[in-house]
Design a protein around this motif. Structure first.
Motif, PDB file in Angstrom:
ATOM      1  N   GLY A 180      -0.721   6.449 -15.674  1.00  0.00           N
ATOM      2  CA  GLY A 180      -1.172   5.072 -15.834  1.00  0.00           C
ATOM      3  C   GLY A 180      -0.849   4.230 -14.621  1.00  0.00           C
ATOM      4  O   GLY A 180      -1.674   3.449 -14.143  1.00  0.00           O
ATOM      5  N   GLU A 181       0.358   4.391 -14.101  1.00  0.00           N
ATOM      6  CA  GLU A 181       0.758   3.636 -12.920  1.00  0.00           C
ATOM      7  C   GLU A 181      -0.022   4.089 -11.694  1.00  0.00           C
ATOM      8  O   GLU A 181      -0.310   3.297 -10.807  1.00  0.00           O
ATOM      9  N   SER A 182      -0.373   5.361 -11.636  1.00  0.00           N
ATOM     10  CA  SER A 182      -1.150   5.867 -10.503  1.00  0.00           C
ATOM     11  C   SER A 182      -2.541   5.238 -10.478  1.00  0.00           C
ATOM     12  O   SER A 182      -3.076   4.928  -9.412  1.00  0.00           O
ATOM     13  N   LYS A 183      -3.132   5.042 -11.670  1.00  0.00           N
ATOM     14  CA  LYS A 183      -4.435   4.377 -11.738  1.00  0.00           C
ATOM     15  C   LYS A 183      -4.311   2.935 -11.260  1.00  0.00           C
ATOM     16  O   LYS A 183      -5.171   2.430 -10.533  1.00  0.00           O
ATOM     17  N   PHE A 184      -3.236   2.290 -11.685  1.00  0.00           N
ATOM     18  CA  PHE A 184      -3.013   0.921 -11.231  1.00  0.00           C
ATOM     19  C   PHE A 184      -2.777   0.890  -9.727  1.00  0.00           C
ATOM     20  O   PHE A 184      -3.213  -0.024  -9.029  1.00  0.00           O
ATOM     21  N   PHE A 185      -2.083   1.912  -9.230  1.00  0.00           N
ATOM     22  CA  PHE A 185      -1.818   2.037  -7.799  1.00  0.00           C
ATOM     23  C   PHE A 185      -3.126   2.019  -7.002  1.00  0.00           C
ATOM     24  O   PHE A 185      -3.251   1.328  -5.993  1.00  0.00           O
ATOM     25  N   ILE A 186      -4.126   2.758  -7.481  1.00  0.00           N
ATOM     26  CA  ILE A 186      -5.426   2.805  -6.797  1.00  0.00           C
ATOM     27  C   ILE A 186      -6.084   1.428  -6.820  1.00  0.00           C
ATOM     28  O   ILE A 186      -6.623   0.957  -5.813  1.00  0.00           O
ATOM     29  N   ARG A 187      -6.024   0.774  -7.989  1.00  0.00           N
ATOM     30  CA  ARG A 187      -6.618  -0.566  -8.106  1.00  0.00           C
ATOM     31  C   ARG A 187      -5.888  -1.574  -7.225  1.00  0.00           C
ATOM     32  O   ARG A 187      -6.510  -2.422  -6.589  1.00  0.00           O
ATOM     33  N   MET A 188      -4.565  -1.465  -7.189  1.00  0.00           N
ATOM     34  CA  MET A 188      -3.769  -2.395  -6.388  1.00  0.00           C
ATOM     35  C   MET A 188      -4.053  -2.221  -4.893  1.00  0.00           C
ATOM     36  O   MET A 188      -4.185  -3.193  -4.149  1.00  0.00           O
ATOM     37  N   LYS A 189      -4.148  -0.980  -4.462  1.00  0.00           N
ATOM     38  CA  LYS A 189      -4.442  -0.711  -3.057  1.00  0.00           C
ATOM     39  C   LYS A 189      -5.799  -1.298  -2.673  1.00  0.00           C
ATOM     40  O   LYS A 189      -5.944  -1.937  -1.622  1.00  0.00           O
ATOM     41  N   ASP A 190      -6.785  -1.115  -3.533  1.00  0.00           N
ATOM     42  CA  ASP A 190      -8.129  -1.655  -3.303  1.00  0.00           C
ATOM     43  C   ASP A 190      -8.096  -3.182  -3.288  1.00  0.00           C
ATOM     44  O   ASP A 190      -8.726  -3.826  -2.444  1.00  0.00           O
ATOM     45  N   PHE A 191      -7.334  -3.750  -4.211  1.00  0.00           N
ATOM     46  CA  PHE A 191      -7.176  -5.202  -4.328  1.00  0.00           C
ATOM     47  C   PHE A 191      -6.615  -5.801  -3.036  1.00  0.00           C
ATOM     48  O   PHE A 191      -7.121  -6.800  -2.511  1.00  0.00           O
ATOM     49  N   LEU A 192      -5.595  -5.182  -2.487  1.00  0.00           N
ATOM     50  CA  LEU A 192      -4.946  -5.680  -1.272  1.00  0.00           C
ATOM     51  C   LEU A 192      -5.826  -5.499  -0.036  1.00  0.00           C
ATOM     52  O   LEU A 192      -5.938  -6.396   0.802  1.00  0.00           O
ATOM     53  N   GLN A 193      -6.458  -4.345   0.063  1.00  0.00           N
ATOM     54  CA  GLN A 193      -7.281  -4.068   1.241  1.00  0.00           C
ATOM     55  C   GLN A 193      -8.536  -4.939   1.280  1.00  0.00           C
ATOM     56  O   GLN A 193      -8.976  -5.342   2.354  1.00  0.00           O
ATOM     57  N   LYS A 194      -9.103  -5.242   0.118  1.00  0.00           N
ATOM     58  CA  LYS A 194     -10.276  -6.114   0.077  1.00  0.00           C
ATOM     59  C   LYS A 194      -9.950  -7.511   0.581  1.00  0.00           C
ATOM     60  O   LYS A 194     -10.807  -8.199   1.138  1.00  0.00           O
ATOM     61  N   ALA A 195      -8.701  -7.928   0.374  1.00  0.00           N
ATOM     62  CA  ALA A 195      -8.272  -9.255   0.824  1.00  0.00           C
ATOM     63  C   ALA A 195      -7.785  -9.239   2.274  1.00  0.00           C
ATOM     64  O   ALA A 195      -7.326 -10.258   2.788  1.00  0.00           O
ATOM     65  N   GLY A 196      -7.871  -8.083   2.920  1.00  0.00           N
ATOM     66  CA  GLY A 196      -7.527  -8.000   4.338  1.00  0.00           C
ATOM     67  C   GLY A 196      -6.086  -7.662   4.644  1.00  0.00           C
ATOM     68  O   GLY A 196      -5.624  -7.857   5.777  1.00  0.00           O
ATOM     69  N   PHE A 197      -5.354  -7.141   3.667  1.00  0.00           N
ATOM     70  CA  PHE A 197      -3.950  -6.787   3.881  1.00  0.00           C
ATOM     71  C   PHE A 197      -3.824  -5.298   4.211  1.00  0.00           C
ATOM     72  O   PHE A 197      -4.481  -4.457   3.592  1.00  0.00           O
ATOM     73  N   GLY A 198      -2.970  -5.000   5.177  1.00  0.00           N
ATOM     74  CA  GLY A 198      -2.734  -3.608   5.533  1.00  0.00           C
ATOM     75  C   GLY A 198      -1.791  -2.958   4.530  1.00  0.00           C
ATOM     76  O   GLY A 198      -0.788  -3.566   4.135  1.00  0.00           O
ATOM     77  N   VAL A 199      -2.111  -1.746   4.116  1.00  0.00           N
ATOM     78  CA  VAL A 199      -1.302  -1.048   3.113  1.00  0.00           C
ATOM     79  C   VAL A 199      -0.881   0.319   3.646  1.00  0.00           C
ATOM     80  O   VAL A 199      -1.721   1.130   4.027  1.00  0.00           O
ATOM     81  N   TYR A 200       0.423   0.525   3.667  1.00  0.00           N
ATOM     82  CA  TYR A 200       0.985   1.821   4.055  1.00  0.00           C
ATOM     83  C   TYR A 200       1.579   2.453   2.800  1.00  0.00           C
ATOM     84  O   TYR A 200       2.346   1.813   2.079  1.00  0.00           O
TER      85      TYR A 200
END
Length: 238
Positions: A180-200
């Motif tokens: 469940g958290e892994s699915k949220f992880f994918i959504r969160m990564k997409d959420f941050l990158q769409k707003a222009g934030f770099g994610v490592y």
């Protein structure tokens, strides 16, 4: 023909047998010691995973991919600091750490009194940090996001954490563990990158008994587009 040392042979054989026995016993003791050490290590890791034991600077460095030199002179916020082992070790290498935890409110116990001698303590929740914008170079919310914050508050908490980080600084969150958290992880990564934030993303293998589990950690670079992040969060609510 009888060897000249015939009478001595049984005694030598006995000594050799005795030495071999001592070696075997020493080997058994060493194996037992190593087995106990592995057991203790597994127990410590288990407690660490469950949040029962504080973790220090070296573990943070492993999770978020940085070194001592990267935090020298940096102003750091640790949300959910608890026992504050990380902050104490970070201070020792030259960082300036502010600790935030709801337990710092009310009557101060001995632990909090000791911490207050070397660190600035702030009582508060991640959903609404009592801190000004752009106050820190780095902010950590390890185990707070996603363990203690659920639902829509997850996005709001990430925005709030990044709000207090200077442009060019970064925030560390995680671990994301189960499916469940892994699915949220994918959504969160997409959420941050769409707003222009770099994610490592850092992947950590955590041993659990004879098996292991993969924990995922985020290191989010603040691009300064907090308004874009808020707009993306509003779209998520629709």
């Amino acid at each position: 023909m009888v060897p000249a040392n015939f009478e001595k042979m049984p005694r030598r054989a006995l000594r050799r047998s005795s030495r071999e026995q001592r070696v075997k016993e020493a080997a058994k003791k060493e194996m037992k010691r190593r087995k106990e050490a592995r057991k203790i290590k597994r127990n410590l890791l288990g407690e660490l995973i469950k949040g029962k034991r504080p973790v220090g600077l070296s573990y943070y460095e492993k999770c978020f991919g940085f070194k001592d030199a990267d935090i020298i002179g940096k102003r750091i916020l640790e949300v959910g600091a608890g026992h504050a082992l990380f902050s104490q070790e970070a201070e020792s290498v030259g960082a300036k750490v502010v600790l935030l935890d709801p337990t710092y409110a009310g009557k101060a116990d001995r632990r909090i009194q000791e911490l207050s001698k070397t660190n600035k303590l702030v009582a508060g929740m991640i959903q609404k940090l009592p801190v000004k914008e752009n106050s820190f170079d780095i902010a950590f919310a390890r185990t707070v996001i996603p363990d203690r914050v659920k639902g829509p508050e997850l996005y709001e908490s990430v925005i709030e954490l990044l709000r207090v980080v200077k442009k060019g600084g970064w925030a560390g969150i995680g671990p994301f563990r189960n499916v469940g958290e892994s699915k949220f992880f994918i959504r969160m990564k997409d959420f941050l990158q769409k707003a222009g934030f770099g994610v490592y993303v850092k992947r950590i293998d955590v041993p659990i008994g004879k098996q292991s589990r993969e924990d995922l950690y985020f290191k989010v670079w603040n691009s300064g587009n907090i308004d874009s992040l808020k707009a993306e969060a509003r779209r998520k609510k629709r």
